[in-house]
Scaffold this motif. Sequence first.
Motif, PDB file in Angstrom:
ATOM      1  N   GLN A  12      19.462   1.159   4.500  1.00  0.00           N
ATOM      2  CA  GLN A  12      18.469   1.374   5.456  1.00  0.00           C
ATOM      3  C   GLN A  12      17.749   0.195   6.003  1.00  0.00           C
ATOM      4  OE1 GLN A  12      18.864   4.428   7.599  1.00  0.00           O
ATOM      5  NE2 GLN A  12      20.543   4.446   6.236  1.00  0.00           N
ATOM      6  N   MET A  13      17.193   0.098   7.168  1.00  0.00           N
ATOM      7  CA  MET A  13      16.170  -0.959   7.742  1.00  0.00           C
ATOM      8  C   MET A  13      14.814  -0.716   6.864  1.00  0.00           C
ATOM      9  SD  MET A  13      17.789  -3.338   9.384  1.00  0.00           S
ATOM     10  CE  MET A  13      16.632  -4.152  10.126  1.00  0.00           C
ATOM     11  N   ILE A  25       2.618   4.612   5.355  1.00  0.00           N
ATOM     12  CA  ILE A  25       3.246   3.540   5.489  1.00  0.00           C
ATOM     13  C   ILE A  25       4.724   3.347   5.062  1.00  0.00           C
ATOM     14  CG2 ILE A  25       2.916   0.991   4.720  1.00  0.00           C
ATOM     15  CD1 ILE A  25       0.083   1.548   4.039  1.00  0.00           C
ATOM     16  N   ILE A  26       5.548   2.616   6.237  1.00  0.00           N
ATOM     17  CA  ILE A  26       6.842   2.416   5.885  1.00  0.00           C
ATOM     18  C   ILE A  26       6.825   0.803   5.690  1.00  0.00           C
ATOM     19  CG2 ILE A  26       7.605   4.286   6.923  1.00  0.00           C
ATOM     20  CD1 ILE A  26       8.311   2.711   9.396  1.00  0.00           C
ATOM     21  N   SER A  27       7.888   0.405   4.655  1.00  0.00           N
ATOM     22  CA  SER A  27       8.220  -1.078   4.686  1.00  0.00           C
ATOM     23  C   SER A  27       9.749  -1.188   4.702  1.00  0.00           C
ATOM     24  CB  SER A  27       7.647  -1.549   3.191  1.00  0.00           C
ATOM     25  OG  SER A  27       7.772  -2.766   3.023  1.00  0.00           O
ATOM     26  N   LYS A  38       0.094  -2.384   1.283  1.00  0.00           N
ATOM     27  CA  LYS A  38      -0.987  -2.190   2.302  1.00  0.00           C
ATOM     28  C   LYS A  38      -1.071  -3.492   2.812  1.00  0.00           C
ATOM     29  CE  LYS A  38      -3.690   1.765   0.413  1.00  0.00           C
ATOM     30  NZ  LYS A  38      -4.932   2.001  -0.352  1.00  0.00           N
ATOM     31  N   ALA A  39      -1.055  -4.512   1.756  1.00  0.00           N
ATOM     32  CA  ALA A  39      -1.325  -5.802   2.418  1.00  0.00           C
ATOM     33  C   ALA A  39      -0.478  -6.623   3.315  1.00  0.00           C
ATOM     34  CB  ALA A  39      -1.584  -6.872   1.092  1.00  0.00           C
ATOM     35  N   ARG A  40       0.800  -5.787   3.558  1.00  0.00           N
ATOM     36  CA  ARG A  40       1.929  -6.300   4.332  1.00  0.00           C
ATOM     37  C   ARG A  40       1.866  -5.899   5.523  1.00  0.00           C
ATOM     38  NH1 ARG A  40       5.268  -8.427   0.201  1.00  0.00           N
ATOM     39  NH2 ARG A  40       5.452  -6.659  -1.168  1.00  0.00           N
ATOM     40  N   VAL A  41       1.047  -4.801   5.796  1.00  0.00           N
ATOM     41  CA  VAL A  41       1.141  -4.171   7.218  1.00  0.00           C
ATOM     42  C   VAL A  41       0.347  -5.004   8.002  1.00  0.00           C
ATOM     43  CG1 VAL A  41      -0.226  -2.249   8.528  1.00  0.00           C
ATOM     44  CG2 VAL A  41       0.363  -1.717   6.021  1.00  0.00           C
ATOM     45  N   SER A  45       7.812 -10.701   9.257  1.00  0.00           N
ATOM     46  CA  SER A  45       8.532 -11.810   8.892  1.00  0.00           C
ATOM     47  C   SER A  45       9.610 -11.592   9.194  1.00  0.00           C
ATOM     48  CB  SER A  45       7.883 -12.346   7.639  1.00  0.00           C
ATOM     49  OG  SER A  45       8.539 -11.310   6.718  1.00  0.00           O
ATOM     50  N   ILE A  46      10.605 -12.717   8.926  1.00  0.00           N
ATOM     51  CA  ILE A  46      11.946 -12.478   8.886  1.00  0.00           C
ATOM     52  C   ILE A  46      12.469 -11.664   8.001  1.00  0.00           C
ATOM     53  CG2 ILE A  46      14.219 -13.779   9.113  1.00  0.00           C
ATOM     54  CD1 ILE A  46      12.985 -16.112  10.399  1.00  0.00           C
ATOM     55  N   MET A  47      11.970 -11.809   6.795  1.00  0.00           N
ATOM     56  CA  MET A  47      12.315 -11.234   5.620  1.00  0.00           C
ATOM     57  C   MET A  47      11.995  -9.813   5.611  1.00  0.00           C
ATOM     58  SD  MET A  47      13.978 -13.480   4.131  1.00  0.00           S
ATOM     59  CE  MET A  47      14.248 -12.824   2.581  1.00  0.00           C
ATOM     60  N   HIS A  48      10.729  -9.450   5.778  1.00  0.00           N
ATOM     61  CA  HIS A  48      10.345  -8.102   5.764  1.00  0.00           C
ATOM     62  C   HIS A  48       9.071  -7.759   6.541  1.00  0.00           C
ATOM     63  CE1 HIS A  48       8.048 -10.042   2.407  1.00  0.00           C
ATOM     64  NE2 HIS A  48       7.017  -9.351   3.078  1.00  0.00           N
ATOM     65  N   SER A  49       8.678  -6.539   6.917  1.00  0.00           N
ATOM     66  CA  SER A  49       7.695  -6.052   7.538  1.00  0.00           C
ATOM     67  C   SER A  49       7.326  -4.510   7.302  1.00  0.00           C
ATOM     68  CB  SER A  49       8.061  -5.766   9.132  1.00  0.00           C
ATOM     69  OG  SER A  49       9.126  -4.827   9.291  1.00  0.00           O
TER      70      SER A  49
END
Length: 215
Positions: A12-13, A25-27, A38-41, A45-49
Amino acid sequence: MLHKIYHLHHKQMVRSIVVLEDSFIISSKKENSLEDMKARVGKKSIMHSAEEFQLSAITEITSNESSEQFKFRYEKKNGKLKKRTMVFDHKETANEVAELLADQGAMIRSEQPENKIYPLLGSGFLLTITLFFMGMMLSIDDVSELDSSAEGYSRSARRSRGGSAMMKFIYETIGTTGIAIIGSAIALGIIYFAYNRWKNPATVMGWTKGKTFEM
C-alpha cells in the motif's frame, strides 16, 4: 490502542497509521517511532510523506469483520468529502483500528449482515479456475506436450515457458491421480467455504456521527 503504530499491507501507498487523542496520522513509510512520525507531518518528499487528520473531520467509517481493510470518509479543509481505504495484513488489525478511530471520534455504530452475493461470486470464480486447471491437466495424454518449446524472448513467451515448466513439474511429481485428488479437495474446500459464508454471513460495521449508518 492510542499512540500505537499500526503497519498496513506492504504493497500500500500508506504504510503506517497511529491514532491520537483527537487526531490520527498516516505515513507512506513503515514507521517505528511516534516522534519521527509526528515530525514528518506536512513535509512531503519523493521518498515519503505523512498527513495528520482531525478525528472530527471523519464523517463515516465502514468495515467488514472478515476483511483486511476498512474505508473512511472525511471532510477536507475546502469542505469536500474524500474517501480512503486502509488495507492491513490481517482482518483483526483492520477491525481494531476502525473501532479505535470510531471510539475516539465518538461515532455511532450500526451493524448488518454482508451482502451474500459478493463472497459467493468470489468463491465461484476460484472454483471455476480450479476446475479449469484440473481439467486441463487431466486432459494431457503426453507430458511432452508441456515442454517449454515456445520460441522468442518476449515477456509473454518467457511467461508461457515458465508456466509450462511448472505444470510439467506438477504432472511428473504427483501424476494424474494426485492432480485429481488435490484438485477435488481444493474444489470441495471452496464449496464448503462458500456454503459456510452463505449460511453465516460476516457482519458489516458502519459508524457515523449523530445518526444511524445507512448501508
